[in-house]
Design a protein around this motif. Structure first.
Motif, PDB file in Angstrom:
ATOM      1  N   ILE A  24      43.518  34.910  35.968  1.00 24.36           N
ATOM      2  CA  ILE A  24      42.134  35.218  36.360  1.00 24.36           C
ATOM      3  C   ILE A  24      42.143  35.816  37.757  1.00 24.36           C
ATOM      4  CG2 ILE A  24      39.817  34.298  36.744  1.00 24.36           C
ATOM      5  CD1 ILE A  24      42.210  32.219  34.751  1.00 24.36           C
ATOM      6  N   VAL A  25      41.631  37.036  37.884  1.00 22.10           N
ATOM      7  CA  VAL A  25      41.512  37.711  39.175  1.00 22.10           C
ATOM      8  C   VAL A  25      40.035  37.724  39.552  1.00 22.10           C
ATOM      9  CG1 VAL A  25      41.885  39.853  40.448  1.00 22.10           C
ATOM     10  CG2 VAL A  25      43.534  39.142  38.696  1.00 22.10           C
ATOM     11  N   VAL A  26      39.702  37.050  40.655  1.00 26.64           N
ATOM     12  CA  VAL A  26      38.301  36.894  41.068  1.00 26.64           C
ATOM     13  C   VAL A  26      38.030  37.742  42.306  1.00 26.64           C
ATOM     14  CG1 VAL A  26      36.472  35.261  41.642  1.00 26.64           C
ATOM     15  CG2 VAL A  26      38.404  34.514  40.231  1.00 26.64           C
ATOM     16  N   ALA A  27      37.085  38.652  42.194  1.00 26.18           N
ATOM     17  CA  ALA A  27      36.618  39.402  43.358  1.00 26.18           C
ATOM     18  C   ALA A  27      35.447  38.624  43.948  1.00 26.18           C
ATOM     19  CB  ALA A  27      36.197  40.805  42.948  1.00 26.18           C
ATOM     20  N   ASN A  28      35.691  37.926  45.027  1.00 19.72           N
ATOM     21  CA  ASN A  28      34.701  37.004  45.582  1.00 19.72           C
ATOM     22  C   ASN A  28      33.965  37.649  46.747  1.00 19.72           C
ATOM     23  OD1 ASN A  28      33.204  34.845  46.413  1.00 19.72           O
ATOM     24  ND2 ASN A  28      34.918  33.630  47.157  1.00 19.72           N
ATOM     25  N   ASP A  29      32.742  38.098  46.487  1.00 26.01           N
ATOM     26  CA  ASP A  29      31.917  38.624  47.572  1.00 26.01           C
ATOM     27  C   ASP A  29      30.786  37.652  47.919  1.00 26.01           C
ATOM     28  OD1 ASP A  29      30.243  38.898  45.421  1.00 26.01           O
ATOM     29  OD2 ASP A  29      30.157  41.084  45.471  1.00 26.01           O
ATOM     30  N   ALA A  30      30.867  36.439  47.347  1.00 24.25           N
ATOM     31  CA  ALA A  30      29.899  35.371  47.645  1.00 24.25           C
ATOM     32  C   ALA A  30      28.470  35.813  47.375  1.00 24.25           C
ATOM     33  CB  ALA A  30      30.061  34.890  49.087  1.00 24.25           C
ATOM     34  N   ALA A  31      28.281  36.609  46.320  1.00 19.47           N
ATOM     35  CA  ALA A  31      26.937  37.097  46.002  1.00 19.47           C
ATOM     36  C   ALA A  31      26.894  37.566  44.559  1.00 19.47           C
ATOM     37  CB  ALA A  31      26.560  38.253  46.928  1.00 19.47           C
TER      38      ALA A  31
END
Length: 488
Positions: free
Chosen positions: A466-473
């Motif tokens: 799992i590759v998570v692009a975390n932009d906190a939004a």
């Protein structure tokens, strides 16, 4: 003649239709099913939420091209499965949902965990029914598979009463029949006049284009589609479940047919003849307005979709594989010349997109660009590997930057854009193809909807990445809000 429980009869009926694995969360009325699974060697995958179960089953179906089965408990178990069922319905995936329900004598009295289950599932399934007679289990299961796969595929639902599950049924030898033939017949074919008209339009076009959709995948027509485009030398784009049916690196395949994620698809309005094969003319195609002035040839197994929202020059409501076989046979008798200038234009658009992606990937103006993440994953993949997409903003970037490589290897909720599908989609696909590297590309928002299925993956030893692009939004909504602020 033997006496067996309804649960055992149902599992044997499912096995007769090729099912050796089902997805479930335990509930008391279902215990006879689980005992039968142990006796009959059917694998049980136990998840953490019923909606995730349906997503897992859908991932398995979309990877294999075959129906899958989900088993849930009455009441809340059934209602929790409804979001997943709605996605399977929108994406035309043949998931068979079996729900427990109270004994027949209690229904209508406010029975234990009683809900109007049949009515709840009816608007988002091809068939929804109540089964309260053990002897009819083989009949109902056969009908469920037939309806799920015939025409435009989709989910079906059966609620089975607790006394039907636990009660004894006298079964005659041979009562569980092998599945009825659901393959195309002569009646599924297009009229010869349609075939002739369609080929005449394509042959006379300067900028012909073919777009293949879900029904081509579900009819297992990839081999015919490849032979057809190589015969007629016409560019192809693929959408939804047909992504990867012909690899994006094929000389005549130009990637996704949706302009939001493919620069070449933004040129669809320049086509003068368009063959839309096995898909609907809906919002994804701007209700046909993105086709410009093209003469549209429409093949779809659902007659209600022919010419819906947009005028077509000619149409055929028939099986996609049967129609392709007819088109291929007739095309083989004609001479075809590649529309070189048109093919070059599309290749230029594809090359320009690749250049743009590389430039965005190295940009550090706003930190790590989503394109960089997607390209790093793209460089790790082999021809048989599987991608699952989730989230809004990052999913769109990822689909813009990656290529579809194999049938059933590109899993996304393209119709509803439902969040939370990525991880369970990938898990179902990995169960179907354990040798394939399976990667989820998701945003932090999308992952949050199904994050507890991590535990399911660990418990069942389903190794997905799992590759998570975390932009906190929720970035898609944030971007929309920013645009609205600029307008004001």
């Amino acid at each position: 003649m033997e006496q067996i429980t309804g649960g055992l009869l149902l599992i044997r009926a499912l096995k007769a239709h090729g099912i050796d694995r089902l997805f479930t969360i335990p509930g008391a009325p279902l215990f006879p099913f689980y005992e039968a699974c142990l006796d009959e060697g059917v694998e049980v995958v136990v998840g953490r939420h019923e909606s995730g179960l349906v997503h897992m089953a859908e991932g398995w179906s979309r990877a294999t091209g075959n129906p899958s089965v989900v088993l849930v408990a009455p009441g809340p178990g059934h209602s929790n499965a409804m979001p997943g069922l709605s996605i399977a319905f929108a994406e035309c995936t043949p998931v068979i949902l079996l729900s427990g329900i109270d004994v027949m004598a209690n229904l209508g009295k406010g029975g234990r965990q009683e809900l109007p289950q049949v009515e709840m599932a009816a608007p988002i399934s091809k068939w929804s029914a109540l089964l309260s007679n053990g002897k009819r289990i083989p009949e109902y299961i056969a009908k469920a598979f037939r309806i799920a796969m015939n025409g435009m595929p989709g989910p079906v639902h059966i609620s089975i009463t607790a006394d039907t599950i636990s009660g004894l049924v006298e079964v005659d030898e041979g009562a569980i029949l092998p599945p009825l033939n659901t393959q195309p017949t002569a009646a599924s074919q297009a009229e010869p006049a349609f075939v002739e008209q369609a080929l005449s339009l394509l042959a006379g076009a300067e900028r012909p284009l073919i777009i293949a959709g879900a029904a081509v995948f579900w009819s297992h027509a990839g081999d015919l589609l490849q032979r057809f485009i190589e015969t007629v030398k016409i560019p192809l784009m693929t959408v939804e479940q047909s992504r990867g049916l012909i690899p994006d690196n094929h000389p005549y395949c130009f990637g996704d047919g949706y302009g939001t994620v493919n620069q070449a698809a933004q040129l669809e309005d320049r086509a003068d003849v368009l063959l839309l094969l096995g898909d609907r003319i809906d919002c994804a195609f701007a209700y046909g307005s993105c086709f410009g002035a093209a003469k549209v040839i429409h093949i779809c197994p659902d007659p209600d979709e022919i010419g819906k929202n947009h005028r077509v020059e000619c149409g055929a409501a028939c099986d996609a594989r049967a129609a392709l076989a007819q088109l291929l046979e007739a095309a083989g008798t004609k001479q075809w010349i590649e529309p070189t200038a048109w093919v070059t234009t599309l290749r230029d658009a594809r090359r320009d997109q690749a250049i743009r992606v590389r430039k965005m990937a190295v940009s550090t103006e706003l930190g790590v660009h989503p394109a960089w993440i997607a390209l790093e994953v793209e460089n790790m993949l082999g021809d048989q590997d599987i991608l699952a997409f989730d989230g809004g903003d990052f999913s769109s970037w990822a689909r813009y930057c990656t290529t579809a490589r194999r049938p059933g290897g590109w899993l996304a909720s393209t119709v509803l854009g439902h969040l939370g599908v990525g991880l369970p989609y990938a898990m179902g696909a990995k169960l179907a193809f354990p040798e394939s590297k399976t990667i989820v590309l998701t945003g932090d928002g999308g992952l949050g909807f199904s994050v507890m299925e991590f535990e399911t993956a660990v418990r069942h030893r389903i190794p997905v990445v799992i590759v998570v692009a975390n932009d906190a939004a929720y970035r898609s909504e944030e971007h929309t809000s920013e645009l609205q602020s600029l307008r004001h």
